[in-house]
Scaffold this motif. Structure first.
Motif, PDB file in Angstrom:
ATOM      1  N   ILE A 106      -4.359  16.418   4.705  1.00 21.89           N
ATOM      2  CA  ILE A 106      -5.302  17.357   4.084  1.00 21.89           C
ATOM      3  C   ILE A 106      -4.974  18.797   4.466  1.00 21.89           C
ATOM      4  CG2 ILE A 106      -7.213  15.733   3.859  1.00 21.89           C
ATOM      5  CD1 ILE A 106      -8.371  17.227   6.443  1.00 21.89           C
ATOM      6  N   GLU A 107      -3.844  18.971   5.128  1.00 18.38           N
ATOM      7  CA  GLU A 107      -3.365  20.303   5.520  1.00 18.38           C
ATOM      8  C   GLU A 107      -4.422  21.038   6.357  1.00 18.38           C
ATOM      9  OE1 GLU A 107      -1.401  22.345   2.300  1.00 18.38           O
ATOM     10  OE2 GLU A 107      -0.648  20.457   1.479  1.00 18.38           O
ATOM     11  N   CYS A 108      -4.987  20.310   7.303  1.00 20.37           N
ATOM     12  CA  CYS A 108      -6.053  20.900   8.124  1.00 20.37           C
ATOM     13  C   CYS A 108      -5.499  21.819   9.203  1.00 20.37           C
ATOM     14  CB  CYS A 108      -6.895  19.801   8.773  1.00 20.37           C
ATOM     15  SG  CYS A 108      -6.031  18.917  10.083  1.00 20.37           S
ATOM     16  N   GLY A 109      -4.210  21.723   9.484  1.00 17.07           N
ATOM     17  CA  GLY A 109      -3.594  22.628  10.456  1.00 17.07           C
ATOM     18  C   GLY A 109      -3.726  22.206  11.909  1.00 17.07           C
ATOM     19  N   LEU A 110      -4.433  21.088  12.171  1.00 17.82           N
ATOM     20  CA  LEU A 110      -4.685  20.716  13.570  1.00 17.82           C
ATOM     21  C   LEU A 110      -3.409  20.354  14.325  1.00 17.82           C
ATOM     22  CD1 LEU A 110      -7.969  18.619  13.759  1.00 17.82           C
ATOM     23  CD2 LEU A 110      -7.471  20.805  14.842  1.00 17.82           C
ATOM     24  N   CYS A 111      -2.446  19.726  13.639  1.00 22.95           N
ATOM     25  CA  CYS A 111      -1.242  19.295  14.367  1.00 22.95           C
ATOM     26  C   CYS A 111      -0.460  20.504  14.894  1.00 22.95           C
ATOM     27  CB  CYS A 111      -0.376  18.360  13.531  1.00 22.95           C
ATOM     28  SG  CYS A 111      -0.102  18.891  11.854  1.00 22.95           S
ATOM     29  N   CYS A 158      -4.754  13.970  14.577  1.00 23.45           N
ATOM     30  CA  CYS A 158      -4.794  14.033  13.103  1.00 23.45           C
ATOM     31  C   CYS A 158      -6.045  13.337  12.549  1.00 23.45           C
ATOM     32  CB  CYS A 158      -3.541  13.376  12.527  1.00 23.45           C
ATOM     33  SG  CYS A 158      -3.599  13.336  10.719  1.00 23.45           S
ATOM     34  N   PRO A 159      -6.899  14.065  11.824  1.00 25.24           N
ATOM     35  CA  PRO A 159      -8.117  13.445  11.293  1.00 25.24           C
ATOM     36  C   PRO A 159      -7.837  12.432  10.187  1.00 25.24           C
ATOM     37  CG  PRO A 159      -7.921  15.689  10.499  1.00 25.24           C
ATOM     38  CD  PRO A 159      -6.816  15.488  11.480  1.00 25.24           C
ATOM     39  N   ALA A 160      -6.640  12.486   9.607  1.00 28.15           N
ATOM     40  CA  ALA A 160      -6.301  11.529   8.548  1.00 28.15           C
ATOM     41  C   ALA A 160      -5.518  10.339   9.114  1.00 28.15           C
ATOM     42  CB  ALA A 160      -5.487  12.215   7.457  1.00 28.15           C
ATOM     43  N   LEU A 189      -2.628  10.177  10.535  1.00 26.97           N
ATOM     44  CA  LEU A 189      -1.193  10.157  10.223  1.00 26.97           C
ATOM     45  C   LEU A 189      -0.399  10.364  11.517  1.00 26.97           C
ATOM     46  CD1 LEU A 189      -1.322  12.454   7.060  1.00 26.97           C
ATOM     47  CD2 LEU A 189      -1.414   9.968   7.154  1.00 26.97           C
ATOM     48  N   VAL A 205       4.858  18.950   7.474  1.00 25.38           N
ATOM     49  CA  VAL A 205       4.159  17.896   6.724  1.00 25.38           C
ATOM     50  C   VAL A 205       3.896  18.383   5.285  1.00 25.38           C
ATOM     51  CG1 VAL A 205       2.141  16.389   6.648  1.00 25.38           C
ATOM     52  CG2 VAL A 205       3.137  17.002   8.848  1.00 25.38           C
ATOM     53  N   THR A 241       2.372  21.328  10.821  1.00 24.56           N
ATOM     54  CA  THR A 241       1.693  21.286   9.517  1.00 24.56           C
ATOM     55  C   THR A 241       2.632  21.726   8.403  1.00 24.56           C
ATOM     56  OG1 THR A 241      -0.362  21.860  10.634  1.00 24.56           O
ATOM     57  CG2 THR A 241      -0.351  22.073   8.251  1.00 24.56           C
TER      58      THR A 241
HETATM   59  S1  SF4 Z   1      -2.255  18.997   8.831  1.00 24.13           S
HETATM   60 FE1  SF4 Z   1      -1.487  17.674  10.459  1.00 24.13          FE
HETATM   61  S2  SF4 Z   1      -3.316  17.014  11.542  1.00 24.13           S
HETATM   62 FE2  SF4 Z   1      -4.018  17.806   9.574  1.00 24.13          FE
HETATM   63  S3  SF4 Z   1      -4.090  16.028   8.214  1.00 24.13           S
HETATM   64 FE3  SF4 Z   1      -2.070  16.938   7.964  1.00 24.13          FE
HETATM   65  S4  SF4 Z   1      -0.762  15.824   9.388  1.00 24.13           S
HETATM   66 FE4  SF4 Z   1      -2.877  15.422  10.003  1.00 24.13          FE
END
Ligand code: SF4
Ligand code: SF4
Length: 430
Positions: A399-404, A369-371, A373, A418, A415
């Motif tokens: 930031i809803e980046c979708g990486l998780c 997670c880049p934030a 979290l 979250v 995501t």
């Molecule tokens: S979408 Fe997932 S990986 Fe991206 S910021 Fe939110 S919790 Fe972290």
């Protein structure tokens, strides 16, 4: 409180080769454009024209309320129709003003061109507002608001990173309008009061960087800053950290930066040089769900369904349509929505049936997670409807980046969990 930046190690398969080398295709609307009347999620513009009025490209159609008092201009010439409700990429139905397009694109200058050598800072900021300039990075925030009262700004960052898979609209826009990119950057630099500017671009864009370097040879106050090809390097917070190792709480201005997207700088240059507001957009239409991925040039307000039809249609019956890229974009259940003045991509993917496995507690989502979290814990708290824990886990910072979701070996859509948790927090605050 400054927010931590997580590890930035994820290189994604960009699929950018699908569109990055193809010529831009011009698509005209089939007879009508639909102009969204909202200038922000919660601010609707006052309409300044009435049904039956004749308009040209550049006619002022409406103006937003304070503090978002930016105008909306007609992207086509024709006749004003009714106000109707349509789905918006913000995922809610909003009012759209119909303009019946006469196909002639008759143009009248909306304002006088401005020479940045002689214009003062205030004039440039006023032009950002008058031109209706909205951030073209996807969020659609009125640009002038960042420049209204700049305090302690050291550096302007022009964000040309475009890190989302599939999207090449910024790249193609810069290739076509490189001179405008430099001119717009110089204008924004003057408006920002910053001492210097950087154009941040991925280090694999060799040809573009070489051309840009040549254009900047007599402009020492603007430098190119090459970034690694990792995701989400285009996130403002990450970019500021990559350049300066500084972290901030809410806005980059807290640590002396203004960040704007590269296409916004190009649009600003065109408004200044031609006395013309944004009327058309270069938008990436890509993904395995369309037969011919390509960048299109369209008047904003053009329906997505018409664009897809014009470029050859869908490649499958069952597709997911995403306003934006596959990581941060919003899935929309219809193609009956339009390209906004700040849209950059529509991604269409073949629908896949995914059967998630139970969480194996590998912790990869947390590590990625880049934030910084703990996505899996937020997801679990959301399932348990434990709002206090969701708040404690700072779900609002996602930031809803979708990486998780991308990284999860069990194919769990973390995501989405979250996102739901974030929304639950927002609803509690209302
Ligand atoms: S979408 Fe997932 S990986 Fe991206 S910021 Fe939110 S919790 Fe972290
Ligand atoms: S990545 Fe997936 S499997 Fe691993 S901890 Fe997160 S949710 Fe569980």
């Amino acid at each position: 409180m400054s927010l931590w930046i997580g590890p930035m190690r994820v290189h994604l398969n960009g699929h950018k080769e699908l569109t990055s080398h193809n010529e831009i295709v011009t698509v005209k609307p089939k007879g009508e454009v639909f102009i969204p009347l909202n200038v922000s999620m919660n601010h609707r513009a006052e309409v300044l024209v009435k049904e039956g009025d004749t308009v040209v490209v550049g006619t002022k159609l409406g103006i937003g309320p304070e503090p978002f008092a930016i105008p909306i201009y007609s992207p086509v010439s024709g006749v004003v129709g009714k106000v109707i409700q349509m789905m918006h990429p913000w995922l809610k139905p909003t009012d759209h003003l119909v303009i019946k397009d006469d196909g002639k694109y008759t143009f009248a200058r909306s304002f006088d061109p401005i020479d940045i050598e002689t214009a003062d800072r205030e004039t440039l900021v006023a032009m950002m507002k008058e031109a209706g300039l909205m951030g073209c990075g996807g969020a659609g925030f009125p640009t002038f608001m960042k420049y209204k009262n700049p305090q302690g700004i050291e550096t302007l960052i022009i964000n040309a990173v475009e890190c989302e898979p599939y999207i090449t609209a910024d790249y193609r826009t810069m290739k076509e309008f490189l001179d405008d990119l430099v001119y717009g950057t110089r204008a924004m630099l003057k408006a920002s009061t910053a001492k210097n500017a950087i154009i941040a671009i991925k280090k694999n864009k060799h040809e573009l960087c070489t051309k840009l370097q040549a254009l900047l040879v007599n402009t020492p106050e603007i430098k190119i800053f090459m970034t690694p090809d990792v995701y989400p390097m285009g996130w403002e917070r990450t970019l500021v950290y990559e350049y300066s190792k500084k972290r901030y709480d809410r806005l980059p201005s807290e640590v002396g930066f203004i960040v704007n997207n590269a296409t916004t700088a190009v649009s600003f240059a065109q408004a200044l040089r031609q006395g013309k507001p944004i009327g058309e957009k270069i938008v990436t239409i890509s993904g395995d769900g369309v037969k011919h991925p390509v960048n299109v040039r369209v008047p904003f307000g053009t329906k997505v369904s018409e664009i897809i039809e014009a470029i050859g249609g869908y490649s499958a019956e069952d597709v997911h349509i995403i306003a934006g890229g596959p990581m941060m974009g919003k899935t929309i259940t219809t193609d009956q929505f339009v390209i906004t003045s700040y849209a950059n991509a529509i991604t269409v993917l073949k629908a896949q049936k995914i059967d998630p496995l139970p969480c194996m507690r590998c912790g990869r989502c947390n590590d990625t997670c880049p934030a910084c979290l703990l996505p899996v814990r937020i997801n679990n708290a959301e399932e348990a409807k434990d709002l206090n824990l969701i708040e404690k886990l700072r779900a609002d910072q996602c930031i809803e980046c979708g990486l998780c979701s991308y990284i999860c070996p069990s194919k769990i859509d973390v995501t989405e969990g979250v996102r739901r948790a974030k929304r639950a927090l927002q609803l509690r605050k209302k």
